[in-house]
Design a protein around this motif. Sequence first.
Motif, PDB file in Angstrom:
ATOM      1  N   UNK A  46       0.824  -1.206   0.000  1.00 21.80           N
ATOM      2  CA  UNK A  46       0.000   0.000   0.000  1.00 21.80           C
ATOM      3  C   UNK A  46       0.863   1.262   0.000  1.00 21.80           C
ATOM      4  N   UNK A  47       1.919   1.251   0.806  1.00 22.09           N
ATOM      5  CA  UNK A  47       2.825   2.408   0.848  1.00 22.09           C
ATOM      6  C   UNK A  47       3.555   2.594  -0.476  1.00 22.09           C
ATOM      7  N   UNK A  48       3.960   1.494  -1.098  1.00 22.16           N
ATOM      8  CA  UNK A  48       4.713   1.617  -2.343  1.00 22.16           C
ATOM      9  C   UNK A  48       3.875   2.272  -3.439  1.00 22.16           C
ATOM     10  N   UNK A  49       2.579   1.989  -3.440  1.00 21.55           N
ATOM     11  CA  UNK A  49       1.692   2.630  -4.421  1.00 21.55           C
ATOM     12  C   UNK A  49       1.520   4.110  -4.113  1.00 21.55           C
ATOM     13  N   UNK A  50       1.476   4.444  -2.833  1.00 25.31           N
ATOM     14  CA  UNK A  50       1.246   5.830  -2.432  1.00 25.31           C
ATOM     15  C   UNK A  50       2.493   6.696  -2.591  1.00 25.31           C
ATOM     16  N   UNK A  51       3.652   6.150  -2.284  1.00 26.12           N
ATOM     17  CA  UNK A  51       4.880   6.931  -2.278  1.00 26.12           C
ATOM     18  C   UNK A  51       5.605   6.872  -3.617  1.00 26.12           C
ATOM     19  N   UNK A  52       5.372   5.840  -4.391  1.00 24.79           N
ATOM     20  CA  UNK A  52       6.060   5.669  -5.667  1.00 24.79           C
ATOM     21  C   UNK A  52       6.096   6.904  -6.548  1.00 24.79           C
ATOM     22  N   UNK A  53       4.980   7.582  -6.767  1.00 24.00           N
ATOM     23  CA  UNK A  53       4.989   8.764  -7.632  1.00 24.00           C
ATOM     24  C   UNK A  53       5.800   9.939  -7.087  1.00 24.00           C
ATOM     25  N   UNK A  54       6.174   9.903  -5.810  1.00 26.06           N
ATOM     26  CA  UNK A  54       6.884  11.027  -5.204  1.00 26.06           C
ATOM     27  C   UNK A  54       8.394  10.984  -5.412  1.00 26.06           C
ATOM     28  N   UNK A  55       8.916   9.897  -5.974  1.00 23.34           N
ATOM     29  CA  UNK A  55      10.369   9.762  -6.088  1.00 23.34           C
ATOM     30  C   UNK A  55      10.993  10.870  -6.940  1.00 23.34           C
ATOM     31  N   UNK A  70       5.162  17.554   2.609  1.00 24.66           N
ATOM     32  CA  UNK A  70       3.709  17.421   2.777  1.00 24.66           C
ATOM     33  C   UNK A  70       3.142  16.295   1.918  1.00 24.66           C
ATOM     34  N   UNK A  71       3.680  16.112   0.723  1.00 28.87           N
ATOM     35  CA  UNK A  71       3.222  15.026  -0.149  1.00 28.87           C
ATOM     36  C   UNK A  71       3.554  13.660   0.442  1.00 28.87           C
ATOM     37  N   UNK A  72       4.747  13.531   1.001  1.00 28.82           N
ATOM     38  CA  UNK A  72       5.143  12.263   1.630  1.00 28.82           C
ATOM     39  C   UNK A  72       4.263  11.984   2.840  1.00 28.82           C
ATOM     40  N   UNK A  73       3.996  13.019   3.637  1.00 24.22           N
ATOM     41  CA  UNK A  73       3.123  12.850   4.802  1.00 24.22           C
ATOM     42  C   UNK A  73       1.719  12.416   4.370  1.00 24.22           C
ATOM     43  N   UNK A 127      -2.514   8.284   3.651  1.00 25.87           N
ATOM     44  CA  UNK A 127      -3.459   7.543   2.809  1.00 25.87           C
ATOM     45  C   UNK A 127      -3.212   6.037   2.858  1.00 25.87           C
ATOM     46  N   UNK A 128      -1.982   5.647   3.236  1.00 25.20           N
ATOM     47  CA  UNK A 128      -1.652   4.222   3.335  1.00 25.20           C
ATOM     48  C   UNK A 128      -1.749   3.716   4.776  1.00 25.20           C
ATOM     49  N   UNK A 129      -2.254   4.559   5.670  1.00 24.27           N
ATOM     50  CA  UNK A 129      -2.417   4.135   7.057  1.00 24.27           C
ATOM     51  C   UNK A 129      -1.166   4.289   7.899  1.00 24.27           C
ATOM     52  N   UNK A 130      -0.219   5.097   7.450  1.00 22.90           N
ATOM     53  CA  UNK A 130       1.026   5.322   8.190  1.00 22.90           C
ATOM     54  C   UNK A 130       1.162   6.823   8.440  1.00 22.90           C
ATOM     55  N   UNK A 131       0.572   7.302   9.514  1.00 21.62           N
ATOM     56  CA  UNK A 131       0.575   8.720   9.817  1.00 21.62           C
ATOM     57  C   UNK A 131       1.972   9.172  10.228  1.00 21.62           C
ATOM     58  N   UNK A 132       2.471  10.185   9.538  1.00 18.03           N
ATOM     59  CA  UNK A 132       3.810  10.714   9.792  1.00 18.03           C
ATOM     60  C   UNK A 132       3.696  11.979  10.632  1.00 18.03           C
ATOM     61  N   UNK A 133       4.407  12.000  11.764  1.00 14.26           N
ATOM     62  CA  UNK A 133       4.464  13.196  12.600  1.00 14.26           C
ATOM     63  C   UNK A 133       5.905  13.707  12.614  1.00 14.26           C
ATOM     64  N   UNK A 134       6.051  15.015  12.705  1.00 21.08           N
ATOM     65  CA  UNK A 134       7.384  15.620  12.712  1.00 21.08           C
ATOM     66  C   UNK A 134       8.161  15.164  13.943  1.00 21.08           C
ATOM     67  N   UNK A 135       9.407  14.756  13.714  1.00 16.86           N
ATOM     68  CA  UNK A 135      10.323  14.393  14.800  1.00 16.86           C
ATOM     69  C   UNK A 135      11.597  15.179  14.546  1.00 16.86           C
ATOM     70  N   UNK A 136      11.922  16.051  15.456  1.00 14.85           N
ATOM     71  CA  UNK A 136      13.096  16.897  15.267  1.00 14.85           C
ATOM     72  C   UNK A 136      14.345  16.104  15.647  1.00 14.85           C
ATOM     73  N   UNK A 137      15.238  15.893  14.675  1.00 19.13           N
ATOM     74  CA  UNK A 137      16.463  15.163  14.980  1.00 19.13           C
ATOM     75  C   UNK A 137      17.424  16.040  15.785  1.00 19.13           C
ATOM     76  N   UNK A 138      18.302  15.391  16.519  1.00 15.58           N
ATOM     77  CA  UNK A 138      19.313  16.135  17.269  1.00 15.58           C
ATOM     78  C   UNK A 138      20.365  16.668  16.306  1.00 15.58           C
TER      79      UNK A 138
END
Length: 165
Positions: free
Chosen positions: A100-109, A140-143, A148-159
């Motif tokens: 499901x993720x591969x279909x959703x994210x594929x066009x964003x490459x 925003x497109x990746x998020x 849409x694939x059921x994997x909600x992305x939240x911002x995580x600030x790296x060190x």
Amino acid sequence: MAAFAEADAAASAEDAEAAAATPSATTPAEKQKFAKARFVANAGLAAGATYQWIIKPYRDGKFKKGTKGRTFALVKAGLAGAFAYNRLKAATENAKGDPLLSKAVGPLTAGIDSLKGLGSKLRKGQAGDADIGAFEDVINSVKEAGKSAGATVTDKIPSAGQLTG
């Protein structure tokens, strides 16, 4: 003949020990099991780095000539840009493990690939509104694709240590 049999047995034992010591590859089922979690982690880190060290300082005017701390802000933005690009590439690889993720994210490459040189542009102070907007749009497109694939992305600030390697 007995010497050959003993040597062959010893070689087989060494091969068995080497095989036991060598870690085995992850099975496709295991890769898929963690694909969403890895995608969410990598995309979240990319989003957090982009917002914290690129979008927010840009909106605050920290990249304008004559601004106190501009050079430091640009260096951090450059590192964050390279880091975010790296994490977005990793997220797209993770997405390949989930149908499901591969279909959703594929066009964003293509959009992600367009960000490749933006880190150095930011570091040199050559990034403009369009460049910052492109970064924000891709994040925003990746998020949205993850959501849409059921994997909600939240911002995580790296060190800062994560940014530098």
